[in-house]
Design an enzyme around this catalytic site. Structure first.
Site, short mmCIF file in Angstrom:
data_model
loop_
_atom_site.label_atom_id
_atom_site.label_comp_id
_atom_site.label_asym_id
_atom_site.label_seq_id
_atom_site.Cartn_x
_atom_site.Cartn_y
_atom_site.Cartn_z
N GLU A 44 0.85 -1.20 0.00
CA GLU A 44 0.00 0.00 0.00
C GLU A 44 0.89 1.25 0.00
OE1 GLU A 44 -2.20 0.74 3.65
OE2 GLU A 44 -3.86 1.60 2.52
N LYS A 119 -9.73 0.90 -2.50
CA LYS A 119 -9.90 0.39 -1.13
C LYS A 119 -11.32 0.64 -0.62
CE LYS A 119 -7.45 0.75 3.34
NZ LYS A 119 -6.38 1.51 4.05
N CYS A 160 -4.87 -3.47 2.84
CA CYS A 160 -4.59 -3.15 4.25
C CYS A 160 -5.79 -3.40 5.18
CB CYS A 160 -4.09 -1.72 4.35
SG CYS A 160 -3.15 -1.36 5.85
O1 LIG Z 1 -1.71 6.56 4.75
C1 LIG Z 1 -1.31 6.20 3.64
O2 LIG Z 1 -0.71 6.94 2.87
C2 LIG Z 1 -1.55 4.79 3.20
N1 LIG Z 1 -2.63 4.19 3.90
C3 LIG Z 1 -2.51 3.65 5.11
O3 LIG Z 1 -1.46 3.66 5.73
C4 LIG Z 1 -3.75 3.01 5.67
C5 LIG Z 1 -4.72 4.09 6.05
S1 LIG Z 1 -4.10 5.23 7.26
N2 LIG Z 1 -3.42 2.17 6.77
C6 LIG Z 1 -4.20 1.16 7.15
O4 LIG Z 1 -5.22 0.83 6.55
C7 LIG Z 1 -3.68 0.41 8.38
C8 LIG Z 1 -4.58 -0.72 8.83
C9 LIG Z 1 -4.12 -1.27 10.11
O5 LIG Z 1 -3.02 -0.99 10.58
C10 LIG Z 1 -4.97 -2.20 10.85
O6 LIG Z 1 -6.04 -2.64 10.32
O7 LIG Z 1 -4.62 -2.52 11.98
#
Ligand SMILES: O=C(O)CNC(=O)[C@H](CS)NC(=O)CCC(=O)C(=O)O
Length: 279
Positions: A44, A119, A160
């Site tokens: 990701e 997503k 993710c």
């Molecule tokens: O922010 C960005 O640029 C890329 N996207 C992410 O890092 C995303 C959204 S903040 N992270 C997750 O989905 C973590 C999930 C997770 O850690 C869990 O389900 O425990």
């Protein structure tokens, strides 16, 4: 269709504070191809990773104009490999919504994008250690799931936080996925507590291979991600793992016939029942 597939997962640390070029992934993708991988998967946030991102209109391109996407298409064509770009942050292209899309792209060995997935489940979460995420503020969630065609069968696309929604994975498997990609940028605390267990559970529930390339380590803005990229087989067995958070390449050879064996042995995917939930 032969039964063996050589894959490689790229673990990287995308620069956090500016739109990235390809320096953090290109050498690793070249190394993966040189090592014989036919299908290479990146995490990701392959083009951009920024935790506290404001709406960054100026920094974002549409998918067709994003320099990283164009560069990855050229790289797949040059190397003659399939490339699953775990996600790129690009303009969604939806009128009246300034938010970006968090999008997976499958690129074929000719350099063409053959499948995409936005997503579905965005990460709006408050962790016990005080870390707070409001992905919905900057990312417009997708509306549709996707199973991509590959020479090795169906490849289910997830990103993710989607990992926490088992029914999505079952739906992908029922729709023909024998491989499921879970590109991630997991938080450190949830990674430590949940990452490997959830990945193995999704593999067991779907009798599919789970391919999980991750961001890892401490990013420029201080954010920490849980690396430990993982390949799980359809019986839930760990086939390969990186046991650290540093950038690297994880190779694995998959025996695709093991999917049918697992499903023939425990056909739970076909044993759903309708039930009443009234008390
Ligand atoms: O922010 C960005 O640029 C890329 N996207 C992410 O890092 C995303 C959204 S903040 N992270 C997750 O989905 C973590 C999930 C997770 O850690 C869990 O389900 O425990």
């Amino acid at each position: 269709m032969t039964d063996a597939l050589d894959i490689a997962l790229i673990q990287t640390r995308t620069p956090a504070t500016a739109p990235a070029g390809l320096a953090h992934v290109e050498p690793l993708i070249r190394q993966a191809a040189a090592g014989g991988a036919q299908l290479i998967l990146t995490p990701e946030g392959t083009n951009f990773l920024e935790q506290r991102r404001a709406l960054r209109d100026a920094a974002l391109s549409g998918e067709g104009a994003d320099p990283a996407v164009l560069g990855l298409q050229a790289l797949a064509a040059e190397l003659g490999v399939w490339l699953l770009v775990g996600s790129v942050i690009v303009r969604s292209g939806v009128a009246d919504d300034p938010r970006a899309a968090n999008r997976s792209l499958l690129i074929d060995p000719g350099g063409a994008i053959t499948a995409r997935y936005d997503k579905l489940h965005v990460f709006d979460v408050d962790l016990p250690n005080g870390e707070t995420y409001r992905e919905s503020a900057s990312i417009r969630p997708g509306e549709a799931a996707a199973v991509a065609d590959t020479p090795w069968g169906g490849l289910g696309l997830t990103i993710c936080y989607d990992l926490r929604f088992p029914h999505l994975h079952r739906a992908l498997a029922k729709a023909g996925a024998n491989l499921i990609a879970v590109p991630a940028a997991f938080t450190r605390p949830t990674g430590e507590a949940h990452w490997e267990t959830l990945l193995r559970a999704r593999a067991i529930e779907t009798s599919a291979f789970i391919l999980a390339p991750a961001q890892g380590g401490t990013h420029e803005d201080g954010r920490q991600t849980w690396g430990r990229s993982l390949v799980v087989g359809p019986w839930g067995e760990v086939i390969a793992r990186l046991d650290h958070d540093e950038p690297g390449v994880l190779h694995a050879r998959l025996d695709l016939s093991s999917v049918e064996r697992a499903r023939a042995s425990v056909p739970a995917l076909r044993h759903d029942r309708d039930f009443d939930l009234s008390l």
